[in-house]
Design a protein around this motif. Structure first.
Motif, PDB file in Angstrom:
ATOM      1  N   ALA A 298       3.675  11.079   7.068  1.00  0.00           N
ATOM      2  CA  ALA A 298       3.481  12.295   5.636  1.00  0.00           C
ATOM      3  C   ALA A 298       2.344  11.908   4.969  1.00  0.00           C
ATOM      4  O   ALA A 298       1.983  13.013   4.310  1.00  0.00           O
ATOM      5  N   PHE A 299       1.901  10.719   4.843  1.00  0.00           N
ATOM      6  CA  PHE A 299       0.635  10.586   3.923  1.00  0.00           C
ATOM      7  C   PHE A 299      -0.516  10.553   4.922  1.00  0.00           C
ATOM      8  O   PHE A 299      -1.412  10.500   4.181  1.00  0.00           O
ATOM      9  N   ALA A 300      -0.424  10.807   6.112  1.00  0.00           N
ATOM     10  CA  ALA A 300      -1.739  10.742   7.108  1.00  0.00           C
ATOM     11  C   ALA A 300      -2.892  11.884   6.442  1.00  0.00           C
ATOM     12  O   ALA A 300      -3.987  11.569   6.188  1.00  0.00           O
ATOM     13  N   ARG A 312       0.805  11.932  14.546  1.00  0.00           N
ATOM     14  CA  ARG A 312       1.499  12.317  15.845  1.00  0.00           C
ATOM     15  C   ARG A 312       3.152  11.726  15.736  1.00  0.00           C
ATOM     16  O   ARG A 312       3.951  12.155  15.907  1.00  0.00           O
ATOM     17  N   VAL A 313       3.178  10.569  15.432  1.00  0.00           N
ATOM     18  CA  VAL A 313       4.327   9.647  15.224  1.00  0.00           C
ATOM     19  C   VAL A 313       4.577   9.007  13.907  1.00  0.00           C
ATOM     20  O   VAL A 313       3.576   8.347  13.311  1.00  0.00           O
ATOM     21  N   GLU A 314       5.860   9.029  13.493  1.00  0.00           N
ATOM     22  CA  GLU A 314       6.071   8.665  12.189  1.00  0.00           C
ATOM     23  C   GLU A 314       6.172   6.992  12.191  1.00  0.00           C
ATOM     24  O   GLU A 314       6.833   6.409  13.314  1.00  0.00           O
ATOM     25  N   PRO A 315       5.544   6.210  11.495  1.00  0.00           N
ATOM     26  CA  PRO A 315       5.656   4.744  11.646  1.00  0.00           C
ATOM     27  C   PRO A 315       6.957   4.143  11.258  1.00  0.00           C
ATOM     28  O   PRO A 315       7.514   4.810  10.300  1.00  0.00           O
ATOM     29  N   PRO A 316       7.368   3.264  11.963  1.00  0.00           N
ATOM     30  CA  PRO A 316       8.553   2.433  11.614  1.00  0.00           C
ATOM     31  C   PRO A 316       8.195   1.473  10.370  1.00  0.00           C
ATOM     32  O   PRO A 316       7.132   1.396   9.970  1.00  0.00           O
ATOM     33  N   LEU A 317       9.148   0.994   9.813  1.00  0.00           N
ATOM     34  CA  LEU A 317       9.010  -0.131   8.911  1.00  0.00           C
ATOM     35  C   LEU A 317       8.722  -1.425   9.361  1.00  0.00           C
ATOM     36  O   LEU A 317       9.277  -2.095  10.104  1.00  0.00           O
ATOM     37  N   VAL A 326       6.353  -2.614   5.707  1.00  0.00           N
ATOM     38  CA  VAL A 326       5.363  -1.741   5.226  1.00  0.00           C
ATOM     39  C   VAL A 326       5.536  -0.524   6.430  1.00  0.00           C
ATOM     40  O   VAL A 326       5.533  -0.768   7.619  1.00  0.00           O
ATOM     41  N   ALA A 327       5.451   0.757   6.092  1.00  0.00           N
ATOM     42  CA  ALA A 327       5.615   1.717   7.131  1.00  0.00           C
ATOM     43  C   ALA A 327       4.251   2.471   7.022  1.00  0.00           C
ATOM     44  O   ALA A 327       3.979   3.297   6.614  1.00  0.00           O
ATOM     45  N   SER A 328       3.422   1.565   7.825  1.00  0.00           N
ATOM     46  CA  SER A 328       2.201   2.132   8.470  1.00  0.00           C
ATOM     47  C   SER A 328       1.860   1.744   9.911  1.00  0.00           C
ATOM     48  O   SER A 328       2.015   0.422   9.954  1.00  0.00           O
ATOM     49  N   TRP A 329       1.042   2.449  10.331  1.00  0.00           N
ATOM     50  CA  TRP A 329       0.729   2.061  11.551  1.00  0.00           C
ATOM     51  C   TRP A 329      -0.454   0.917  11.536  1.00  0.00           C
ATOM     52  O   TRP A 329      -0.915   0.364  12.683  1.00  0.00           O
TER      53      TRP A 329
END
Length: 360
Positions: A298-300, A312-317, A326-329
């Motif tokens: 959502a922050f992209a 494209r893909v929501e990051p996991p924690l 941290v939920a960030s690729w």
């Protein structure tokens, strides 16, 4: 020593019906609150902070509904047994009789929305004690005077006869805290408790809550967008964005070693009198519309460090060590190594030194 988990939120999802669509306000969050500790939930307006705590209290607005998840609350009952109950499964009557105000209490942002302008202060402080514990009026009155005295209100006996409009903002907030503490709750939720107050009164109210927390071994949840408050009061921090937790961990992990670009933005936007910046940093763009499906992170769209996968893909924690998640690729082992902006690095270094971070 094993910490006692008093509140365990798992995969909580909440939506609100509007005229045309459903707004997914909370999108699967996981949180833990431990006995005697303080959890601060931070983020921009609309990130889902207050909705989360309203779900804990069972006071979601009429158009709100829970899509899934659980809120397990563990407490000691009258017989001395440890009981765990999912708050989401209790009826409104059960919440009112057993939990709300008695075991979990809340201090709201504006005391004037919590206090009844037509009732005396004394009657409002006494009300919960008479309802939950069956105190006589005389017993409740005596305890009300003790409570007002404890929250720093002088001439407590005289104040019982006052109406809310006769008191200052700081005194009204102390009254609300006294009401919240009247039934000796185990968990105190503070939703922006100092926003409407001036800086000196703010500090006194925060100090008061901390003193009472130590005295009663209370577990406290702070809802705030003021990271200065977080630094003073929190043991753990959860950063929310668009209904999700994007970073969480201990105060040292999140505040002094942030790993998510959104947390970098929040910390960069803190005013600092010693910095010579002509302008205060602002996070570019606007939060997403939660009534529309979100693709990826959502922050992209607001993230200058966003990777192709973020759209494209929501990051996991991702596990960042200790209790830090941290939920960030950017946390993926194959992601490019990105550092916070130089200005923020300098600020973090200064904050660490001021807090004695390196003395530990």
């Amino acid at each position: 020593m094993t910490k006692e988990n008093v509140l365990k939120i798992r995969d909580l999802a909440i939506s609100f019906k509007t005229d045309n669509e459903a707004v997914d306000a909370i999108r699967g969050i996981r949180l833990d609150l431990f006995r005697g500790e303080t959890l601060a939930i931070v983020g921009e307006s609309g990130s889902g902070k207050s909705v989360t705590t309203k779900a804990i209290m069972g006071i979601l607005s009429g158009n709100g509904y829970v899509n899934g998840g659980s809120i397990d609350y563990t407490y000691t009952d009258e017989s001395g047994n440890a009981v765990t109950t999912d708050l989401l499964k209790l009826t409104n009557k059960e919440m009112s009789n057993q939990i709300r105000g008695k075991r979990i209490a809340m201090v709201f942002q504006d005391p004037m929305t919590s206090l009844n302008p037509t009732m005396t202060i004394g009657k409002q402080v006494m009300e919960a004690m008479i309802y939950h514990y069956g105190y006589s009026k005389e017993e409740a009155r005596k305890r009300a005077i003790e409570l007002l005295d404890r929250v720093g209100i002088t001439d407590a006996e005289k104040r019982l006869k006052n109406y809310p409009h006769q008191l200052s903002g700081g005194m009204r907030q102390r009254i609300v805290i006294a009401i919240a503490l009247s039934c000796d709750p185990e968990i105190l939720i503070c939703d922006e408790p100092t926003t409407a107050l001036d800086v000196t009164i703010q500090a006194k109210i925060l100090e008061l809550i901390q003193d009472i927390q130590k005295e009663k071994n209370l577990s406290v949840i702070y809802i705030t967008h003021d990271l200065g408050v977080v630094a003073k009061v929190a043991d753990y921090v959860a950063v929310m964005y668009a209904g999700r937790i994007v970073e969480k961990g201990s105060i040292d992990e999140v505040f002094y070693n942030p790993r998510h670009p959104y947390t970098w933005g929040l910390l960069s936007a803190m005013p600092d009198v010693e910095l010579n910046d002509d302008e205060l940093y602002t996070i570019p763009g606007t939060p997403p519309n939660l009534a529309k499906p979100i693709q990826g992170d959502a922050f992209a769209p607001r993230n200058e460090y966003a990777l192709n996968i973020d759209f494209r893909v929501e990051p996991p924690l991702f596990d960042a060590g200790g209790s830090h998640r941290v939920a960030s690729w950017l946390m993926h082992e194959n992601a490019p190594k990105v550092q916070p902006p130089v200005a923020l690095q300098k600020r973090l270094e200064k904050m660490r030194k001021e807090a004695g971070y390196y003395d530990n």
